[in-house]
Design a protein around this motif. Sequence first.
Motif, PDB file in Angstrom:
ATOM      1  N   TYR A 190       0.825  -0.661  -0.202  1.00  0.00           N
ATOM      2  CA  TYR A 190       0.203   0.206  -0.305  1.00  0.00           C
ATOM      3  C   TYR A 190       0.728   1.294  -0.273  1.00  0.00           C
ATOM      4  CZ  TYR A 190      -4.762  -2.236   0.861  1.00  0.00           C
ATOM      5  OH  TYR A 190      -5.521  -3.611   0.638  1.00  0.00           O
ATOM      6  N   MET A 191       2.313   1.400   1.123  1.00  0.00           N
ATOM      7  CA  MET A 191       3.099   2.401   0.723  1.00  0.00           C
ATOM      8  C   MET A 191       2.930   2.336  -0.464  1.00  0.00           C
ATOM      9  SD  MET A 191       5.103   1.137   4.179  1.00  0.00           S
ATOM     10  CE  MET A 191       6.237   2.890   3.577  1.00  0.00           C
ATOM     11  N   LEU A 192       3.556   1.826  -1.581  1.00  0.00           N
ATOM     12  CA  LEU A 192       4.058   1.976  -2.704  1.00  0.00           C
ATOM     13  C   LEU A 192       3.519   2.637  -3.974  1.00  0.00           C
ATOM     14  CD1 LEU A 192       6.450   1.581  -4.864  1.00  0.00           C
ATOM     15  CD2 LEU A 192       5.694  -1.394  -5.720  1.00  0.00           C
ATOM     16  N   ILE A 193       2.093   2.120  -3.626  1.00  0.00           N
ATOM     17  CA  ILE A 193       0.772   2.121  -4.380  1.00  0.00           C
ATOM     18  C   ILE A 193       0.550   4.098  -4.343  1.00  0.00           C
ATOM     19  CG2 ILE A 193      -1.370   1.923  -4.550  1.00  0.00           C
ATOM     20  CD1 ILE A 193      -1.466  -1.103  -4.531  1.00  0.00           C
ATOM     21  N   VAL A 194       0.606   4.581  -2.664  1.00  0.00           N
ATOM     22  CA  VAL A 194       0.188   6.159  -2.299  1.00  0.00           C
ATOM     23  C   VAL A 194       1.089   6.329  -2.668  1.00  0.00           C
ATOM     24  CG1 VAL A 194      -0.117   7.213  -0.058  1.00  0.00           C
ATOM     25  CG2 VAL A 194      -1.065   5.038  -0.518  1.00  0.00           C
ATOM     26  N   SER A 195       2.689   5.969  -2.384  1.00  0.00           N
ATOM     27  CA  SER A 195       3.681   6.831  -2.929  1.00  0.00           C
ATOM     28  C   SER A 195       3.582   7.164  -4.223  1.00  0.00           C
ATOM     29  CB  SER A 195       5.056   6.680  -2.487  1.00  0.00           C
ATOM     30  OG  SER A 195       5.004   6.294  -0.912  1.00  0.00           O
ATOM     31  N   VAL A 196       3.556   5.975  -5.525  1.00  0.00           N
ATOM     32  CA  VAL A 196       3.712   6.524  -6.913  1.00  0.00           C
ATOM     33  C   VAL A 196       2.570   7.202  -7.329  1.00  0.00           C
ATOM     34  CG1 VAL A 196       3.429   4.816  -8.934  1.00  0.00           C
ATOM     35  CG2 VAL A 196       5.133   4.118  -6.869  1.00  0.00           C
ATOM     36  N   SER A 197       1.145   6.792  -6.692  1.00  0.00           N
ATOM     37  CA  SER A 197       0.536   7.402  -7.389  1.00  0.00           C
ATOM     38  C   SER A 197       0.208   8.828  -6.815  1.00  0.00           C
ATOM     39  CB  SER A 197      -1.372   7.227  -6.279  1.00  0.00           C
ATOM     40  OG  SER A 197      -0.905   5.729  -6.753  1.00  0.00           O
ATOM     41  N   LEU A 198       0.462   9.378  -5.780  1.00  0.00           N
ATOM     42  CA  LEU A 198       1.349  10.879  -5.826  1.00  0.00           C
ATOM     43  C   LEU A 198       2.741  11.480  -5.900  1.00  0.00           C
ATOM     44  CD1 LEU A 198      -0.414  11.046  -1.572  1.00  0.00           C
ATOM     45  CD2 LEU A 198      -1.145  12.435  -4.022  1.00  0.00           C
ATOM     46  N   ILE A 199       3.039  11.130  -6.383  1.00  0.00           N
ATOM     47  CA  ILE A 199       4.332  11.555  -7.137  1.00  0.00           C
ATOM     48  C   ILE A 199       4.311  11.659  -8.276  1.00  0.00           C
ATOM     49  CG2 ILE A 199       6.755  10.630  -8.499  1.00  0.00           C
ATOM     50  CD1 ILE A 199       6.818   8.769  -6.140  1.00  0.00           C
ATOM     51  N   GLY A 200       2.848  10.606  -8.993  1.00  0.00           N
ATOM     52  CA  GLY A 200       2.573  11.068 -11.028  1.00  0.00           C
ATOM     53  C   GLY A 200       1.953  12.783 -10.543  1.00  0.00           C
ATOM     54  N   VAL A 201       0.782  12.837  -9.426  1.00  0.00           N
ATOM     55  CA  VAL A 201       0.296  14.369  -9.180  1.00  0.00           C
ATOM     56  C   VAL A 201       1.125  14.529  -8.866  1.00  0.00           C
ATOM     57  CG1 VAL A 201      -0.939  15.373  -7.958  1.00  0.00           C
ATOM     58  CG2 VAL A 201      -1.864  13.520  -8.724  1.00  0.00           C
ATOM     59  N   ASN A 202       2.296  14.990  -8.816  1.00  0.00           N
ATOM     60  CA  ASN A 202       3.158  16.192  -8.265  1.00  0.00           C
ATOM     61  C   ASN A 202       4.475  16.199  -9.952  1.00  0.00           C
ATOM     62  OD1 ASN A 202       3.779  17.432  -5.637  1.00  0.00           O
ATOM     63  ND2 ASN A 202       3.023  15.708  -5.253  1.00  0.00           N
ATOM     64  N   LEU A 203       4.309  15.138 -10.763  1.00  0.00           N
ATOM     65  CA  LEU A 203       4.435  15.509 -11.951  1.00  0.00           C
ATOM     66  C   LEU A 203       4.076  16.104 -12.794  1.00  0.00           C
ATOM     67  CD1 LEU A 203       6.836  11.717 -12.021  1.00  0.00           C
ATOM     68  CD2 LEU A 203       7.466  14.060 -11.984  1.00  0.00           C
ATOM     69  N   MET A 204       2.527  15.797 -12.613  1.00  0.00           N
ATOM     70  CA  MET A 204       2.227  16.694 -14.055  1.00  0.00           C
ATOM     71  C   MET A 204       2.281  18.567 -13.466  1.00  0.00           C
ATOM     72  SD  MET A 204      -1.108  13.888 -13.671  1.00  0.00           S
ATOM     73  CE  MET A 204      -2.085  13.785 -12.423  1.00  0.00           C
ATOM     74  N   ASN A 205       1.307  19.296 -14.193  1.00  0.00           N
ATOM     75  CA  ASN A 205       1.216  20.474 -14.116  1.00  0.00           C
ATOM     76  C   ASN A 205       0.444  20.427 -12.795  1.00  0.00           C
ATOM     77  OD1 ASN A 205      -0.879  23.464 -13.988  1.00  0.00           O
ATOM     78  ND2 ASN A 205       0.258  23.493 -16.060  1.00  0.00           N
ATOM     79  N   VAL A 206       0.787  22.223 -12.148  1.00  0.00           N
ATOM     80  CA  VAL A 206       1.208  21.731 -10.326  1.00  0.00           C
ATOM     81  C   VAL A 206      -0.822  22.692  -9.788  1.00  0.00           C
ATOM     82  CG1 VAL A 206       0.869  24.966 -10.660  1.00  0.00           C
ATOM     83  CG2 VAL A 206       1.752  24.017  -9.199  1.00  0.00           C
ATOM     84  N   LYS A 207      -1.412  22.574 -11.316  1.00  0.00           N
ATOM     85  CA  LYS A 207      -3.157  22.575 -11.210  1.00  0.00           C
ATOM     86  C   LYS A 207      -3.245  21.423 -10.120  1.00  0.00           C
ATOM     87  CE  LYS A 207      -4.738  21.810 -16.000  1.00  0.00           C
ATOM     88  NZ  LYS A 207      -5.462  22.771 -17.214  1.00  0.00           N
TER      89      LYS A 207
END
Length: 476
Positions: free
Chosen positions: A132-149
């Motif tokens: 679960y830690m891996l899933i949460v981390s990868v997901s939120l890293i993906g969010v931060n790699l996108m546009n700041v909005k």
Amino acid sequence: MTAHTPESGGTALKAGLKPRHLTMISIAGVIGAALFIGSGKVLASAGPAAVLAYLAGGILVVLVMRMLGEMAVAHPDTGSFSTYADRAIGRWAGFTIGWLYWYFWALLMGWEAYVAGKILNNWFPIIPIWGYMLIVSVSLIGVNLMNVKNYGEFEFWFALTKVVAIVVFLIIGSLAIMHLWPWGTPSSSGFTHLTSEGFMPHGFGALVTALLGVMFAFMGAEIVTVAASESANPSKEIVKTTKSVVWRIVLFYVGSIFIAACLIPYTDPLFKDPTYGTYSVTLMNLGIPHARDIVNFVVLTSVCSCFNSALYTCSRMLFSLSRRGDAHRIMGVTGKHTGSPWVSVLISSVFAFVAIYLTATEKMDVYDVLMSATGTVALYVYMAIAFSQLRMRQKFEAAGRKLEFRMWLFPWLTYAVIGFIAVALVIMVAEGTYRTEVVYTSILAAVIVTMGVIAQKFGIGTGRRPPEVVLHPVTE
């Protein structure tokens, strides 16, 4: 180094945050999982007087945010207080506080992922905690790699969930205090427990110790001054959110603890259980079905929000350090179309993966040692903000510059904050409860200071530093 637009070269950030994003980011920065869980331990140790501890800690944060707001309105910058310390005190100061702050949030991401993993594993044990830690981390890293909005949008909904939960808690708790709540334990009503076993049962010393712990709960309020630099009107947004931090702290923290202190005896053993917390214990006694699961959902939202904000803040701090020559130039690279400092995002997530590995190998206790070195980062950051504001105001006044947003009762309240923090650090060492945190954090800070002094003395990275802002006296 010349800044290019993301479309042409990829070394600049995009102003993609809207006012509603910044409003919720400022709220999310104040509300952490510490309110829902950690506050129970504070209440158990200090008794109902914990309300005073949160009130005093809140006053400190309000004063610090006012000082930071003064500087941020005058010079909005994604490096925030790190940049101001650089300009006001010296390069070594900006270097130190920037890297210390980055270390704090980078480490905290791993811990937040661990808490999220434990909650999800408790609900659905088919996947191990580290999975679960891996899933949460990868997901939120993906969010931060996108546009700041996208970061702003996720944070908006994370924060809204927390706000709704708090408002519902305050309404239900207020009804119970007024004897208008018909369910739950009969003793959980009115002001019964606020003074029945003593308002300050363990004396003034316990209150001081609780206050020292409370101050760490407010860490994150300053994130909005970092985020505001990626909005269309940074100065206006900083003024608005800095002014509103007062009622948010009073309503969310002081209000919540006051209700819990009135309705539940501070001796309730569940307050000390880290798997329950203030909200769970109070709502259970008020007869709310599945209260623990409901609060755990809010805590899950809170830790995901904290991870999201921590990664955002870390990446922007590295971006700012890079632009000033205090970090490798590659950390200033942004995505061509997204404007996100993607290299800094990936580097900042390193401790999250360390935590995942330690959890998978059942060595998470090693992470606790690393976390000890972040115990008093909040106080060092607040101290740096106070000294920076003191020096910056002196420079502004010498140049005859008119400030749109000013610190109250300058310089006396600024000196009071500096004195309070200094005394707090001394008490923490002498009293002993937080001695390890002070020592470990101070050792880490000393190492970073040494690196900063060396960089300043030998001019390392000076070719990439922006020209210094020179304030000339205003002449009639």
